[in-house]
Design a protein around this motif. Structure first.
Motif, PDB file in Angstrom:
ATOM      1  N   LEU A 176       0.766  -1.203   0.008  1.00 32.70           N
ATOM      2  CA  LEU A 176      -0.043  -0.041  -0.082  1.00 32.70           C
ATOM      3  C   LEU A 176       0.775   1.223   0.059  1.00 32.70           C
ATOM      4  CD1 LEU A 176      -2.563  -1.139   2.719  1.00 32.70           C
ATOM      5  CD2 LEU A 176      -2.923  -1.230   0.057  1.00 32.70           C
ATOM      6  N   HIS A 177       0.630   1.962  -0.955  1.00 35.11           N
ATOM      7  CA  HIS A 177       1.602   3.378  -1.283  1.00 35.11           C
ATOM      8  C   HIS A 177       0.696   4.426  -0.996  1.00 35.11           C
ATOM      9  CE1 HIS A 177       5.310   1.370  -2.422  1.00 35.11           C
ATOM     10  NE2 HIS A 177       4.334   0.570  -3.150  1.00 35.11           N
ATOM     11  N   THR A 178       1.188   5.555  -0.265  1.00 29.76           N
ATOM     12  CA  THR A 178       0.358   6.578  -0.032  1.00 29.76           C
ATOM     13  C   THR A 178       0.410   7.353  -1.493  1.00 29.76           C
ATOM     14  OG1 THR A 178       2.208   7.866   0.957  1.00 29.76           O
ATOM     15  CG2 THR A 178       0.771   6.626   2.488  1.00 29.76           C
ATOM     16  N   PRO A 179      -0.479   8.270  -1.561  1.00 28.89           N
ATOM     17  CA  PRO A 179      -0.459   9.382  -2.611  1.00 28.89           C
ATOM     18  C   PRO A 179       0.861  10.193  -2.521  1.00 28.89           C
ATOM     19  CG  PRO A 179      -2.713   9.256  -1.823  1.00 28.89           C
ATOM     20  CD  PRO A 179      -1.732   8.401  -0.810  1.00 28.89           C
ATOM     21  N   SER A 180       1.238  10.806  -1.554  1.00 30.15           N
ATOM     22  CA  SER A 180       2.348  11.268  -1.539  1.00 30.15           C
ATOM     23  C   SER A 180       3.783  10.812  -1.673  1.00 30.15           C
ATOM     24  CB  SER A 180       2.566  12.061   0.030  1.00 30.15           C
ATOM     25  OG  SER A 180       2.417  11.079   0.992  1.00 30.15           O
ATOM     26  N   GLU A 181       3.794   9.442  -1.270  1.00 36.19           N
ATOM     27  CA  GLU A 181       4.870   8.417  -1.678  1.00 36.19           C
ATOM     28  C   GLU A 181       5.011   8.445  -3.048  1.00 36.19           C
ATOM     29  OE1 GLU A 181       4.844   5.686   2.173  1.00 36.19           O
ATOM     30  OE2 GLU A 181       4.080   4.939   0.469  1.00 36.19           O
ATOM     31  N   VAL A 182       3.723   8.114  -3.884  1.00 34.35           N
ATOM     32  CA  VAL A 182       3.831   7.805  -5.271  1.00 34.35           C
ATOM     33  C   VAL A 182       4.068   9.183  -5.809  1.00 34.35           C
ATOM     34  CG1 VAL A 182       2.530   7.550  -7.349  1.00 34.35           C
ATOM     35  CG2 VAL A 182       2.206   6.179  -5.101  1.00 34.35           C
ATOM     36  N   LYS A 183       3.745  10.259  -5.613  1.00 39.23           N
ATOM     37  CA  LYS A 183       4.304  11.739  -6.356  1.00 39.23           C
ATOM     38  C   LYS A 183       5.722  11.869  -6.032  1.00 39.23           C
ATOM     39  CE  LYS A 183      -0.491  13.607  -5.275  1.00 39.23           C
ATOM     40  NZ  LYS A 183      -1.436  14.695  -4.420  1.00 39.23           N
ATOM     41  N   ALA A 184       6.066  11.617  -4.922  1.00 43.99           N
ATOM     42  CA  ALA A 184       7.490  11.685  -4.684  1.00 43.99           C
ATOM     43  C   ALA A 184       8.452  10.995  -5.463  1.00 43.99           C
ATOM     44  CB  ALA A 184       7.921  11.562  -3.085  1.00 43.99           C
ATOM     45  N   ALA A 185       7.928   9.784  -5.619  1.00 39.10           N
ATOM     46  CA  ALA A 185       8.920   8.901  -6.456  1.00 39.10           C
ATOM     47  C   ALA A 185       8.685   9.093  -7.880  1.00 39.10           C
ATOM     48  CB  ALA A 185       8.262   7.320  -6.157  1.00 39.10           C
ATOM     49  N   ILE A 186       7.750   9.738  -8.455  1.00 37.24           N
ATOM     50  CA  ILE A 186       7.422   9.932  -9.855  1.00 37.24           C
ATOM     51  C   ILE A 186       7.864  11.308  -9.921  1.00 37.24           C
ATOM     52  CG2 ILE A 186       5.815  10.019 -11.781  1.00 37.24           C
ATOM     53  CD1 ILE A 186       6.096   7.409 -10.419  1.00 37.24           C
ATOM     54  N   THR A 187       7.591  12.211  -9.373  1.00 41.91           N
ATOM     55  CA  THR A 187       7.957  13.800  -9.701  1.00 41.91           C
ATOM     56  C   THR A 187       9.092  14.126  -8.723  1.00 41.91           C
ATOM     57  OG1 THR A 187       6.534  14.826  -8.258  1.00 41.91           O
ATOM     58  CG2 THR A 187       5.399  14.095 -10.465  1.00 41.91           C
TER      59      THR A 187
END
Length: 200
Positions: free
Chosen positions: A102-113
């Motif tokens: 389970l990944h939080t939206p902020s984790e995903v955003k940080a990883a991508i952008t």
């Protein structure tokens, strides 16, 4: 590493299958958005999601499933549907013995952008750039599902190692507690007779 990213939702559920390894640009195998009508009964809508996820798992055989972590929102109805869809995703993965994260939206955003506060447009643009796509996947649920998969490809292995380390540490702590409890019990009990020793 092949990862199925799932952006859970009852009305729109994003699915994105990505293959890659940390440190290298991944590539997309498939992306789609499953839609269900709000006029249908909830159980029937969840069944549609389950059938579609089952089909994807059987067809692409992912090594992991990455699902967006659900947070409470002001709209209780929306978060309820999102949580139900996430539950279906976890169920399908468990049925096939596939590890989930389970990944939080902020984790995903940080990883991508590189920024945990990036907007959906920024995430979509970076997903298209990372996967070398001609255009940004639409709707945003599709881009979000791919972002989840990319995030797990790039961060999943290190996250798995951290989880394994935490579990190992928990196991050591539990063994130490049991040993301590056994030592206290042994100190209060005669080792030969199993009866209590003399009181001080």
């Amino acid at each position: 590493m092949r990862v199925l990213g799932i952006d859970p939702g009852l009305t729109r559920c994003g699915l994105g299958m990505v293959d890659g390894v940390p440190g290298r640009p991944p590539f997309v195998l498939a992306v789609d958005v499953v839609r269900t009508s709000a006029h249908e009964e909830t159980g029937a809508r969840l069944a549609v999601l389950e059938e579609t996820m089952e089909e994807w798992v059987r067809r692409y055989r992912p090594a992991a499933v990455a699902v967006e972590r659900v947070f409470a929102q002001h709209n209780v109805g929306t978060v309820m549907g999102t949580a139900q869809a996430a539950g279906v995703a976890l169920l399908v993965a468990a049925r096939h013995g596939i590890p989930t994260a389970l990944h939080t939206p902020s984790e995903v955003k940080a990883a991508i952008t590189g920024s945990g506060r990036a907007g959906k447009d920024q995430v979509g643009a970076m997903v298209a750039r990372i996967l070398r796509l001609d255009e940004v996947p639409k709707p945003a649920d599709a881009a979000d599902a791919l972002a989840l998969a990319i995030c797990h490809v790039w961060r999943g292995q290190s996250t798995d190692r951290l989880d394994a380390a935490r579990q190992a540490a928990s196991g050591v702590a539990a063994r130490q507690q049991r040993a301590y409890a056994a030592a206290r019990t042994g100190a209060a009990t005669s080792p030969r007779t199993g009866t209590r020793g003399p009181r001080a």
